[in-house]
Design a protein around this motif. Structure first.
Motif, PDB file in Angstrom:
ATOM      1  N   CYS A   1      -1.766  -2.604   6.060  1.00 34.54           N
ATOM      2  CA  CYS A   1      -2.266  -1.830   4.930  1.00 34.54           C
ATOM      3  C   CYS A   1      -3.787  -1.810   4.976  1.00 34.54           C
ATOM      4  O   CYS A   1      -4.415  -2.810   5.359  1.00 34.54           O
ATOM      5  CB  CYS A   1      -1.811  -2.452   3.606  1.00 34.54           C
ATOM      6  SG  CYS A   1      -0.055  -2.218   3.255  1.00 34.54           S
ATOM      7  N   ASN A   2      -4.374  -0.707   4.583  1.00 34.01           N
ATOM      8  CA  ASN A   2      -5.824  -0.593   4.488  1.00 34.01           C
ATOM      9  C   ASN A   2      -6.259  -1.337   3.227  1.00 34.01           C
ATOM     10  O   ASN A   2      -6.046  -0.859   2.119  1.00 34.01           O
ATOM     11  CB  ASN A   2      -6.232   0.875   4.424  1.00 34.01           C
ATOM     12  CG  ASN A   2      -7.727   1.067   4.305  1.00 34.01           C
ATOM     13  OD1 ASN A   2      -8.488   0.106   4.173  1.00 34.01           O
ATOM     14  ND2 ASN A   2      -8.153   2.313   4.352  1.00 34.01           N
TER      15      ASN A   2
ATOM     16  N   SER B   1      -9.042  -1.715   1.989  1.00 43.46           N
ATOM     17  CA  SER B   1     -10.120  -1.030   1.274  1.00 43.46           C
ATOM     18  C   SER B   1      -9.608   0.092   0.375  1.00 43.46           C
ATOM     19  O   SER B   1     -10.364   0.606  -0.449  1.00 43.46           O
ATOM     20  CB  SER B   1     -11.131  -0.439   2.266  1.00 43.46           C
ATOM     21  OG  SER B   1     -11.660  -1.464   3.077  1.00 43.46           O
ATOM     22  N   ALA B   2      -8.356   0.482   0.539  1.00 43.55           N
ATOM     23  CA  ALA B   2      -7.795   1.553  -0.297  1.00 43.55           C
ATOM     24  C   ALA B   2      -7.676   1.046  -1.732  1.00 43.55           C
ATOM     25  O   ALA B   2      -7.273  -0.100  -1.953  1.00 43.55           O
ATOM     26  CB  ALA B   2      -6.439   1.981   0.241  1.00 43.55           C
TER      27      ALA B   2
ATOM     28  N   LYS C   1       0.394   6.502   2.835  1.00 47.93           N
ATOM     29  CA  LYS C   1      -0.788   7.199   3.351  1.00 47.93           C
ATOM     30  C   LYS C   1      -1.931   6.235   3.685  1.00 47.93           C
ATOM     31  O   LYS C   1      -2.842   6.586   4.416  1.00 47.93           O
ATOM     32  CB  LYS C   1      -1.270   8.262   2.359  1.00 47.93           C
ATOM     33  CG  LYS C   1      -1.806   7.721   1.054  1.00 47.93           C
ATOM     34  CD  LYS C   1      -2.273   8.839   0.126  1.00 47.93           C
ATOM     35  CE  LYS C   1      -2.764   8.317  -1.196  1.00 47.93           C
ATOM     36  NZ  LYS C   1      -3.907   7.436  -1.135  1.00 47.93           N
ATOM     37  N   ASP C   2      -1.865   4.999   3.155  1.00 46.64           N
ATOM     38  CA  ASP C   2      -2.915   4.013   3.385  1.00 46.64           C
ATOM     39  C   ASP C   2      -2.547   2.990   4.457  1.00 46.64           C
ATOM     40  O   ASP C   2      -3.202   1.961   4.594  1.00 46.64           O
ATOM     41  CB  ASP C   2      -3.260   3.282   2.080  1.00 46.64           C
ATOM     42  CG  ASP C   2      -3.880   4.216   1.059  1.00 46.64           C
ATOM     43  OD1 ASP C   2      -4.648   5.119   1.461  1.00 46.64           O
ATOM     44  OD2 ASP C   2      -3.594   4.061  -0.141  1.00 46.64           O
TER      45      ASP C   2
ATOM     46  N   CYS D   1       0.838  -1.192   0.000  1.00 46.16           N
ATOM     47  CA  CYS D   1       0.000   0.000   0.000  1.00 46.16           C
ATOM     48  C   CYS D   1       0.874   1.244   0.000  1.00 46.16           C
ATOM     49  O   CYS D   1       2.070   1.179   0.288  1.00 46.16           O
ATOM     50  CB  CYS D   1      -0.937   0.013   1.206  1.00 46.16           C
ATOM     51  SG  CYS D   1      -0.118   0.023   2.818  1.00 46.16           S
ATOM     52  N   GLU D   2       0.245   2.340  -0.330  1.00 45.30           N
ATOM     53  CA  GLU D   2       0.940   3.619  -0.231  1.00 45.30           C
ATOM     54  C   GLU D   2       1.049   3.962   1.252  1.00 45.30           C
ATOM     55  O   GLU D   2       0.202   3.568   2.060  1.00 45.30           O
ATOM     56  CB  GLU D   2       0.163   4.696  -0.982  1.00 45.30           C
ATOM     57  CG  GLU D   2       0.120   4.458  -2.473  1.00 45.30           C
ATOM     58  CD  GLU D   2      -0.678   5.522  -3.211  1.00 45.30           C
ATOM     59  OE1 GLU D   2      -0.622   6.704  -2.797  1.00 45.30           O
ATOM     60  OE2 GLU D   2      -1.351   5.161  -4.191  1.00 45.30           O
TER      61      GLU D   2
ATOM     62  N   SER E   1      -5.601   1.459  -4.141  1.00 44.59           N
ATOM     63  CA  SER E   1      -4.287   1.068  -4.681  1.00 44.59           C
ATOM     64  C   SER E   1      -3.646  -0.096  -3.924  1.00 44.59           C
ATOM     65  O   SER E   1      -2.600  -0.594  -4.333  1.00 44.59           O
ATOM     66  CB  SER E   1      -3.340   2.272  -4.677  1.00 44.59           C
ATOM     67  OG  SER E   1      -3.143   2.717  -3.351  1.00 44.59           O
ATOM     68  N   THR E   2      -4.255  -0.565  -2.830  1.00 42.82           N
ATOM     69  CA  THR E   2      -3.694  -1.675  -2.054  1.00 42.82           C
ATOM     70  C   THR E   2      -3.900  -2.986  -2.802  1.00 42.82           C
ATOM     71  O   THR E   2      -5.000  -3.284  -3.262  1.00 42.82           O
ATOM     72  CB  THR E   2      -4.340  -1.745  -0.656  1.00 42.82           C
ATOM     73  OG1 THR E   2      -4.048  -0.532   0.045  1.00 42.82           O
ATOM     74  CG2 THR E   2      -3.808  -2.922   0.144  1.00 42.82           C
TER      75      THR E   2
END
Length: 164
Positions: A63-64, A66-67, A55-56, A52-53, A69-70
């Motif tokens: 890692c989120n 639900s983001a 920020k996520d 993930c990024e 880009s994950t």
């Protein structure tokens, strides 16, 4: 608790606990904390194989999922020999359950000098973190990457030597 000193003689009874693949959405197991690759400026990989990024990243270190880009077990930027251009993708790809036989084969064949290093790892995630870091196998002439585009490797072979 095992002594993690790198100078210890190889512990032949030590086995790497492999991650079992499960879907967080339908699992009864509650993940409260995740370890992650920490160092990435843009991306991070958590111990479940998600990239993930930064920020996520959730406060628990996971890692989120639900983001948008994950992604889990991403091998983008990785070559067939297991060498990748992005460290976090190398770790994520290495964590795929189907990579276990490759990693076990590597551990069984590890040169004596590397056995102490790789028996210091406690699990699949730590092994992938260690394997994907650049090593002396990634360089030629002590100061030039063998393949600057794919220097992070989880596979058995060093990066291919590119013409200078």
């Amino acid at each position: 608790m095992r002594d993690r000193t790198l100078l210890e003689v190889k512990d032949t009874d030590h086995h790497i606990p492999w991650k079992v693949h499960f879907n967080l959405g339908n699992s009864s197991r509650q993940i409260t904390q995740c370890r992650n690759s920490i160092q990435g400026k843009i991306f991070l990989t958590d111990e479940l194989g998600y990239v993930c990024e930064r920020k996520d990243l959730l406060v628990n270190g996971c890692c989120n999922v639900s983001a948008p880009s994950t992604r889990q077990y991403i091998c983008k930027s990785c070559l067939a020999n297991g060498c990748c251009s992005i460290y976090e993708y190398c770790v994520s790809c290495c964590l795929q359950p189907d990579k276990q036989p490759l990693l076990e084969h590597f551990l069984n064949r590890a040169a004596k000098g590397f056995q102490n290093l790789f028996t210091a790892v406690e699990d699949h995630f730590e092994l992938c973190l260690a394997k994907c870091r650049t090593s002396s196998q990634s360089v030629q002439h002590e100061n030039t990457y063998r393949n600057p585009e794919a220097k992070y490797c989880y596979g058995e072979s060093p990066p291919e030597l590119l013409p200078v």
